[in-house]
Design a protein around this motif. Structure first.
Motif, PDB file in Angstrom:
ATOM      1  N   ASN A  91      -5.834   4.580 -14.048  1.00  0.00           N
ATOM      2  CA  ASN A  91      -5.449   3.332 -13.382  1.00  0.00           C
ATOM      3  C   ASN A  91      -6.511   2.896 -12.383  1.00  0.00           C
ATOM      4  O   ASN A  91      -6.833   1.704 -12.275  1.00  0.00           O
ATOM      5  CB  ASN A  91      -4.100   3.501 -12.678  1.00  0.00           C
ATOM      6  N   LEU A  92      -7.046   3.852 -11.652  1.00  0.00           N
ATOM      7  CA  LEU A  92      -8.115   3.545 -10.701  1.00  0.00           C
ATOM      8  C   LEU A  92      -9.383   3.103 -11.445  1.00  0.00           C
ATOM      9  O   LEU A  92     -10.069   2.155 -11.024  1.00  0.00           O
ATOM     10  CB  LEU A  92      -8.400   4.769  -9.835  1.00  0.00           C
TER      11      LEU A  92
ATOM     12  N   ASN B 233     -10.249   3.788  -1.773  1.00  0.00           N
ATOM     13  CA  ASN B 233      -9.523   4.004  -0.517  1.00  0.00           C
ATOM     14  C   ASN B 233      -8.216   3.230  -0.500  1.00  0.00           C
ATOM     15  O   ASN B 233      -7.174   3.760  -0.090  1.00  0.00           O
ATOM     16  CB  ASN B 233     -10.400   3.586   0.670  1.00  0.00           C
ATOM     17  N   ALA B 234      -8.259   1.970  -0.925  1.00  0.00           N
ATOM     18  CA  ALA B 234      -7.036   1.165  -0.945  1.00  0.00           C
ATOM     19  C   ALA B 234      -6.035   1.705  -1.972  1.00  0.00           C
ATOM     20  O   ALA B 234      -4.819   1.676  -1.744  1.00  0.00           O
ATOM     21  CB  ALA B 234      -7.372  -0.293  -1.247  1.00  0.00           C
ATOM     22  N   TYR B 235      -6.543   2.193  -3.092  1.00  0.00           N
ATOM     23  CA  TYR B 235      -5.662   2.751  -4.125  1.00  0.00           C
ATOM     24  C   TYR B 235      -4.934   3.995  -3.599  1.00  0.00           C
ATOM     25  O   TYR B 235      -3.714   4.134  -3.789  1.00  0.00           O
ATOM     26  CB  TYR B 235      -6.486   3.106  -5.359  1.00  0.00           C
ATOM     27  N   TYR B 236      -5.657   4.884  -2.924  1.00  0.00           N
ATOM     28  CA  TYR B 236      -5.025   6.080  -2.363  1.00  0.00           C
ATOM     29  C   TYR B 236      -4.063   5.713  -1.234  1.00  0.00           C
ATOM     30  O   TYR B 236      -3.024   6.366  -1.047  1.00  0.00           O
ATOM     31  CB  TYR B 236      -6.082   7.057  -1.870  1.00  0.00           C
ATOM     32  N   GLU B 237      -4.406   4.668  -0.480  1.00  0.00           N
ATOM     33  CA  GLU B 237      -3.484   4.202   0.560  1.00  0.00           C
ATOM     34  C   GLU B 237      -2.191   3.686  -0.068  1.00  0.00           C
ATOM     35  O   GLU B 237      -1.090   3.920   0.448  1.00  0.00           O
ATOM     36  CB  GLU B 237      -4.149   3.111   1.392  1.00  0.00           C
ATOM     37  N   LEU B 238      -2.316   2.991  -1.191  1.00  0.00           N
ATOM     38  CA  LEU B 238      -1.137   2.478  -1.885  1.00  0.00           C
ATOM     39  C   LEU B 238      -0.259   3.616  -2.374  1.00  0.00           C
ATOM     40  O   LEU B 238       0.976   3.563  -2.253  1.00  0.00           O
ATOM     41  CB  LEU B 238      -1.582   1.598  -3.049  1.00  0.00           C
ATOM     42  N   LEU B 239      -0.850   4.668  -2.931  1.00  0.00           N
ATOM     43  CA  LEU B 239      -0.069   5.835  -3.370  1.00  0.00           C
ATOM     44  C   LEU B 239       0.624   6.496  -2.189  1.00  0.00           C
ATOM     45  O   LEU B 239       1.785   6.938  -2.301  1.00  0.00           O
ATOM     46  CB  LEU B 239      -0.983   6.836  -4.075  1.00  0.00           C
ATOM     47  N   ALA B 240      -0.060   6.571  -1.050  1.00  0.00           N
ATOM     48  CA  ALA B 240       0.544   7.189   0.136  1.00  0.00           C
ATOM     49  C   ALA B 240       1.720   6.356   0.633  1.00  0.00           C
ATOM     50  O   ALA B 240       2.762   6.909   1.038  1.00  0.00           O
ATOM     51  CB  ALA B 240      -0.506   7.339   1.235  1.00  0.00           C
ATOM     52  N   LEU B 241       1.584   5.025   0.596  1.00  0.00           N
ATOM     53  CA  LEU B 241       2.694   4.166   1.019  1.00  0.00           C
ATOM     54  C   LEU B 241       3.883   4.316   0.079  1.00  0.00           C
ATOM     55  O   LEU B 241       5.039   4.326   0.531  1.00  0.00           O
ATOM     56  CB  LEU B 241       2.225   2.706   1.056  1.00  0.00           C
TER      57      LEU B 241
ATOM     58  N   ILE C 166       0.103  -3.668  -9.254  1.00  0.00           N
ATOM     59  CA  ILE C 166      -0.963  -2.697  -9.485  1.00  0.00           C
ATOM     60  C   ILE C 166      -0.390  -1.509 -10.250  1.00  0.00           C
ATOM     61  O   ILE C 166       0.554  -0.857  -9.784  1.00  0.00           O
ATOM     62  CB  ILE C 166      -1.589  -2.220  -8.156  1.00  0.00           C
ATOM     63  N   ALA C 167      -0.937  -1.251 -11.425  1.00  0.00           N
ATOM     64  CA  ALA C 167      -0.489  -0.106 -12.213  1.00  0.00           C
ATOM     65  C   ALA C 167      -0.908   1.179 -11.518  1.00  0.00           C
ATOM     66  O   ALA C 167      -2.072   1.335 -11.125  1.00  0.00           O
ATOM     67  CB  ALA C 167      -1.082  -0.172 -13.616  1.00  0.00           C
TER      68      ALA C 167
END
Length: 482
Positions: free
Chosen positions: A67-68, A193-201, A275-276
């Motif tokens: 996905n990333l 960084n934004a993708y990992y932030e999204l997973l954390a949220l 976002i997938a």
């Protein structure tokens, strides 16, 4: 004899002036330092000082989440800032073409037609009148003129002024390419960084929803105890307030998720859309092992350092171009064509044939302040480029050192946070059990639940920081653009 002496003196003076014109002012030149420390001051065991370097990995091998990868590929095609930079590269390429053409002859093809009526009482008119009387013929009046031909000019690049200008433009073109590479590195880093932030949220939202269930059960228990007079209305309201506080928190997280998704969509150059992602995989994600290599490798791996190096080389050549302005300039001109006072006579060759050939040698002699100012300014720009290069190298080294230290400290922090979460989860169970048996106050239950929620949030935050630290060190080492 006096005339010969005069001409000799004039020639000697001209030679002395020409030599004086070639003299250039002295400059204080600063050279760049390319020395870097032999190793990084703080490095985890995975980043031992050897030649293995994570920056050599292509970004698809470093980021294995499909996905990333899809997000990055979309951004590399559609990101507007990146596409703007690509046009800057095209502009720089055209500048190289323009500079390359300047030291070649300029050849123009032209045609001209004009008519002229001169006054009788002018030198030309009086002369033509005499010619008319002697040869018993008259020049057409008014006199027309038709010309067609090719004309060429060429500045002979004696001092390599034009060639150096072309080389400087080529280096600036390469600098724009390196600037594009640095933008690619930063773009990939921002997306990851934004993708990992999204997973954390997503993970934090799941934690909040789970805690709402736990707190709601505790609220029902308190209500039952109030009915049996084992607690007061104050305890009920406090538990109810905590449930509402946690419910409000989930909406705050939902807004952050929307904003983070839109940030990713913006970087990908598209309008908002879902976002997938596999949010369930967040807890199993492990930071990638980082091999930092040697600091000297930054000079070859970091695009911003390579960009500063190309700009420095161009600035050095600009000084040489400015210096060449003190020397004589040789220009050649030539022309060939046909000319006649009626169009029908243009083909009457060789009578209508015309040609010219000339040359001029020009050197600055008096009032060279403008040339000196440009020369000193070019040297100042070169000195700036040296400092900018050294600053870029220093910044790159410090970025890597900071992120390597961050990786080690975050690993230890995550271990401590994981133990804290485990202890507080047990504390929640114990406090609930003690509260049921009236051996603990309701405030202890509230505080324990709140601390458990905060610790889970901190654990997710620390995992996100670990993942982002690996992204940042990969970027700091110069990875992602190859």
């Amino acid at each position: 004899m006096p005339n010969n002496l005069f001409y000799k003196c004039l020639g000697a003076a001209s030679l002395a002036l020409a030599v004086g014109a070639c003299k250039t002012p002295e400059l204080v030149v600063k050279n760049e330092s390319r020395n870097v420390p032999a190793s990084y001051p703080v490095a985890p065991s995975a980043a031992a000082a050897d030649s293995a370097n994570a920056a050599r990995l292509p970004w698809k091998q470093f980021f294995t989440d499909p996905n990333l990868q899809a997000l990055v590929e979309t951004a590399l095609q559609n990101n507007q800032e990146l596409n703007i930079t690509l046009q800057e590269i095209e502009i720089a390429r055209n500048e190289v073409r323009a500079r390359a053409g300047e030291y070649l002859p300029f050849v123009n093809l032209g045609a001209r037609a004009d008519v002229e009526k001169v006054g009788r009482y002018t030198l030309q008119g009086a002369t033509e009148e005499q010619v008319d009387i002697k040869e018993n013929r008259r020049t057409p009046d008014p006199l027309t003129n038709f010309q067609i031909g090719a004309f060429a000019t060429w500045e002979v690049d004696i001092w390599h002024k034009l060639r150096n200008a072309k080389k400087a433009a080529a280096l600036r073109y390469l600098a724009t390419v390196e600037g594009k590479n640095f933008m690619v590195t930063n773009l990939i880093s921002e997306i990851a960084n934004a993708y990992y932030e999204l997973l954390a949220l997503d993970n934090q939202l799941a934690i909040v929803q789970q805690n709402i269930g736990i707190q709601s059960n505790a609220l029902e228990l308190v209500k039952l105890q109030k009915e049996s007079a084992r607690t007061t209305e104050l305890a009920v309201k406090r538990f109810e307030a905590q449930v509402q506080h946690t419910r409000a928190l989930q909406f705050k997280l939902r807004q952050q998720i929307v904003e983070t998704e839109n940030e990713l969509n913006y970087l990908a150059g598209r309008y908002p859309q879902p976002i997938a992602r596999d949010d369930a995989s967040f807890n199993t994600l492990l930071p990638a092992a980082i091999t930092a290599g040697l600091p000297a490798q930054l000079l070859a791996n970091r695009p911003d350092i390579r960009q500063a190096e190309q700009q420095l080389g161009a600035a050095k050549l600009d000084v040489q171009v400015a210096r060449a302005n003190f020397y004589p300039r040789l220009g050649l001109s030539a022309g060939a064509g046909l000319a006649a006072f009626t169009p029908g006579l243009l083909v009457s060759s060789p009578q209508s044939l015309l040609y010219s050939l000339g040359g001029d040698l020009i050197a600055p002699l008096v009032n060279r302040n403008g040339i000196k100012a440009a020369y000193y300014s070019a040297n100042a720009v070169q000195t700036q480029a040296v400092y900018r290069y050294e600053k870029t190298v220093l910044n790159a080294y410090i970025e890597v050192a900071n992120q390597l230290s961050s990786i080690g400290n975050l690993a230890q922090s995550y271990d401590a946070k994981a133990k804290e979460v485990a202890a507080l989860n047990q504390s929640v169970d114990i406090s609930n059990s003690l509260f049921r048996s009236a051996r603990a106050e309701y405030t202890e239950v509230l505080f324990t639940q709140r601390e458990a929620l905060e610790s889970k949030f901190d654990l997710a935050e620390t995992r996100m920081q670990q993942l982002q630290a690996t992204v940042k060190v990969y970027r700091a080492l110069g990875g992602g653009w190859k």
